[in-house]
Design a protein around this motif. Sequence first.
Motif, mmCIF file in Angstrom:
data_model
loop_
_atom_site.group_PDB
_atom_site.id
_atom_site.type_symbol
_atom_site.label_atom_id
_atom_site.label_comp_id
_atom_site.label_asym_id
_atom_site.label_seq_id
_atom_site.Cartn_x
_atom_site.Cartn_y
_atom_site.Cartn_z
ATOM 1 N N ASP A 160 52.962 48.533 31.940
ATOM 2 C CA ASP A 160 51.808 47.854 31.331
ATOM 3 C C ASP A 160 51.565 48.454 29.945
ATOM 4 N N LYS A 161 52.394 48.074 28.992
ATOM 5 C CA LYS A 161 52.421 48.771 27.699
ATOM 6 C C LYS A 161 51.086 48.734 26.948
ATOM 7 N N ILE A 162 50.313 47.658 27.080
ATOM 8 C CA ILE A 162 49.040 47.596 26.346
ATOM 9 C C ILE A 162 47.848 47.962 27.237
ATOM 10 N N ASN A 163 48.155 48.454 28.458
ATOM 11 C CA ASN A 163 47.107 48.903 29.391
ATOM 12 C C ASN A 163 46.092 47.788 29.663
ATOM 13 N N SER A 164 46.636 46.608 29.979
ATOM 14 C CA SER A 164 45.780 45.426 30.125
ATOM 15 C C SER A 164 45.260 45.207 31.539
ATOM 16 N N LEU A 165 45.943 45.786 32.553
ATOM 17 C CA LEU A 165 45.567 45.531 33.944
ATOM 18 C C LEU A 165 44.369 46.369 34.360
ATOM 19 N N LYS A 166 43.380 45.703 34.936
ATOM 20 C CA LYS A 166 42.184 46.396 35.413
ATOM 21 C C LYS A 166 42.368 46.789 36.880
ATOM 22 N N SER A 167 41.441 47.544 37.412
ATOM 23 C CA SER A 167 41.563 48.108 38.758
ATOM 24 C C SER A 167 41.263 47.112 39.872
ATOM 25 N N ASN A 168 40.975 45.851 39.521
ATOM 26 C CA ASN A 168 40.623 44.870 40.549
ATOM 27 C C ASN A 168 41.834 44.281 41.263
ATOM 28 N N TYR A 169 43.066 44.580 40.807
ATOM 29 C CA TYR A 169 44.275 44.053 41.458
ATOM 30 C C TYR A 169 44.579 44.855 42.727
ATOM 31 N N ASN A 170 45.200 44.167 43.702
ATOM 32 C CA ASN A 170 45.459 44.771 45.017
ATOM 33 C C ASN A 170 46.244 46.075 44.934
ATOM 34 N N VAL A 171 47.219 46.133 44.038
ATOM 35 C CA VAL A 171 48.097 47.300 43.972
ATOM 36 C C VAL A 171 47.337 48.577 43.639
ATOM 37 N N PHE A 172 46.185 48.438 42.972
ATOM 38 C CA PHE A 172 45.378 49.606 42.608
ATOM 39 C C PHE A 172 44.334 49.957 43.681
ATOM 40 N N LYS A 173 44.262 49.132 44.719
ATOM 41 C CA LYS A 173 43.272 49.353 45.770
ATOM 42 C C LYS A 173 43.852 50.075 46.985
ATOM 43 N N ASN A 174 45.162 50.339 46.985
ATOM 44 C CA ASN A 174 45.783 51.032 48.112
ATOM 45 C C ASN A 174 45.173 52.428 48.262
ATOM 46 N N LYS A 175 44.859 52.801 49.497
ATOM 47 C CA LYS A 175 44.119 54.039 49.764
ATOM 48 C C LYS A 175 44.923 55.293 49.457
ATOM 49 N N ASP A 176 46.260 55.174 49.360
ATOM 50 C CA ASP A 176 47.061 56.377 49.125
ATOM 51 C C ASP A 176 46.983 56.879 47.676
ATOM 52 N N ASN A 177 46.373 56.089 46.784
ATOM 53 C CA ASN A 177 46.238 56.482 45.368
ATOM 54 C C ASN A 177 47.582 56.848 44.752
ATOM 55 N N ASN A 178 48.608 56.067 45.109
ATOM 56 C CA ASN A 178 49.967 56.369 44.656
ATOM 57 C C ASN A 178 50.501 55.286 43.720
ATOM 58 N N THR A 179 49.594 54.626 43.006
ATOM 59 C CA THR A 179 49.974 53.621 42.020
ATOM 60 C C THR A 179 49.734 54.172 40.621
ATOM 61 N N PHE A 180 50.735 54.043 39.759
ATOM 62 C CA PHE A 180 50.655 54.560 38.398
ATOM 63 C C PHE A 180 51.033 53.458 37.410
ATOM 64 N N LYS A 181 50.591 53.633 36.186
ATOM 65 C CA LYS A 181 50.988 52.728 35.107
ATOM 66 C C LYS A 181 51.723 53.517 34.026
ATOM 67 N N ILE A 182 52.671 52.838 33.383
ATOM 68 C CA ILE A 182 53.258 53.383 32.158
ATOM 69 C C ILE A 182 52.705 52.568 31.010
ATOM 70 N N ILE A 183 52.053 53.247 30.063
ATOM 71 C CA ILE A 183 51.458 52.564 28.918
ATOM 72 C C ILE A 183 51.998 53.166 27.620
ATOM 73 N N ASP A 184 51.709 52.495 26.529
ATOM 74 C CA ASP A 184 52.118 52.961 25.200
ATOM 75 C C ASP A 184 51.548 54.354 24.937
ATOM 76 N N GLU A 185 52.385 55.243 24.425
ATOM 77 C CA GLU A 185 51.942 56.616 24.157
ATOM 78 C C GLU A 185 50.847 56.679 23.083
ATOM 79 N N LYS A 186 50.647 55.618 22.330
ATOM 80 C CA LYS A 186 49.635 55.605 21.273
ATOM 81 C C LYS A 186 48.249 55.238 21.792
ATOM 82 N N ILE A 187 48.171 54.777 23.056
ATOM 83 C CA ILE A 187 46.887 54.366 23.619
ATOM 84 C C ILE A 187 46.217 55.559 24.300
ATOM 85 N N LYS A 188 44.952 55.763 24.017
ATOM 86 C CA LYS A 188 44.205 56.848 24.651
ATOM 87 C C LYS A 188 43.686 56.380 26.016
ATOM 88 N N SER A 189 43.865 57.229 27.021
ATOM 89 C CA SER A 189 43.396 56.881 28.358
ATOM 90 C C SER A 189 42.985 58.143 29.103
#
Length: 292
Positions: A160-189
């Motif tokens: 997700d290079k522009i960090n556009s996906l919000k936490s409301n998608y199913n993949v981010f709701k899994n209880k194991d907290n084992n979902t990660f994103k790869i974003i542009d190194e220039k974006i602060k997060s």
Amino acid sequence: MKKKSNKPSITKKNAWSLVLAAKKVKISQNDDSTIFLVSKTINDVIYKFEYNQEKKKVLKNNFILDSYISQLFNIFLPIIFNAKHNPYLIGHLAQTLDGYIATESGESKYISSQDNIKHIHMLRAISDVIIVGANTVRLDNPKLTTRLVEGESPMRVILDKINSLKSNYNVFKNKDNNTFKIIDEKIKSKNSNIFQLPVINNTFQEQDIMTLINKLNKRIVFIEGGGTTISRFYESGKLDRLHLCICPIILGKGRSSFLTKKESKLENIFEHSIIHYKMGEDVLCDIELTRP
């Protein structure tokens, strides 16, 4: 007259448990051995087999290998016991007879059969990490778990290079907290489940992603989708294997399964090694992508 086997039979469920047991066998990069013993006790019965990595086949087993179990082993064991010293990448696509993976609007949920959907969950269970593009999350809203089969859900990485996906998608709701994103190194997060890589020519470089995966000590990588992401890894020569599911559907038009930029002359195109398996109403093409 055919001699009756003294070996016990084994259920489909227990055969899958043996595949998962094979996944736990330690494979050292410095080990020259090509024979691996897999053993599991199920209901006080010890089931075991020996697998030859070089020949890609089961040599010895103490149970009956029927057609289903033989197919199960032939599909998954070459992935588990691959001989690569760096991450092994397998992709999966389900396409129509005329080569589309989705309608023009992106709808793809019912292209493949339930048998193939279960197969995808099995691929997840033997993998160490799943990689998908942001658009796949946006269109399909998947969980990317192994809920249909026995086995642990692996780490999930979203490109997700522009960090556009919000936490409301199913993949981010899994209880194991084992979902990660790869974003542009220039974006602060401030999100702790973030990796950052450089974006060059509006995209991540496949080699940078593989370097990251290697640092995370992940051995089997499942590139689950979508077509653009799989095509990029294929085009860069990073994809080792492709499971292409052919479904008995004709769309007429839609989103193509492969999207490569390079134009090749037919004389320069080489054939891949391929094995076919019946999978419900679909046909699974198991394709080795070793290049000459």
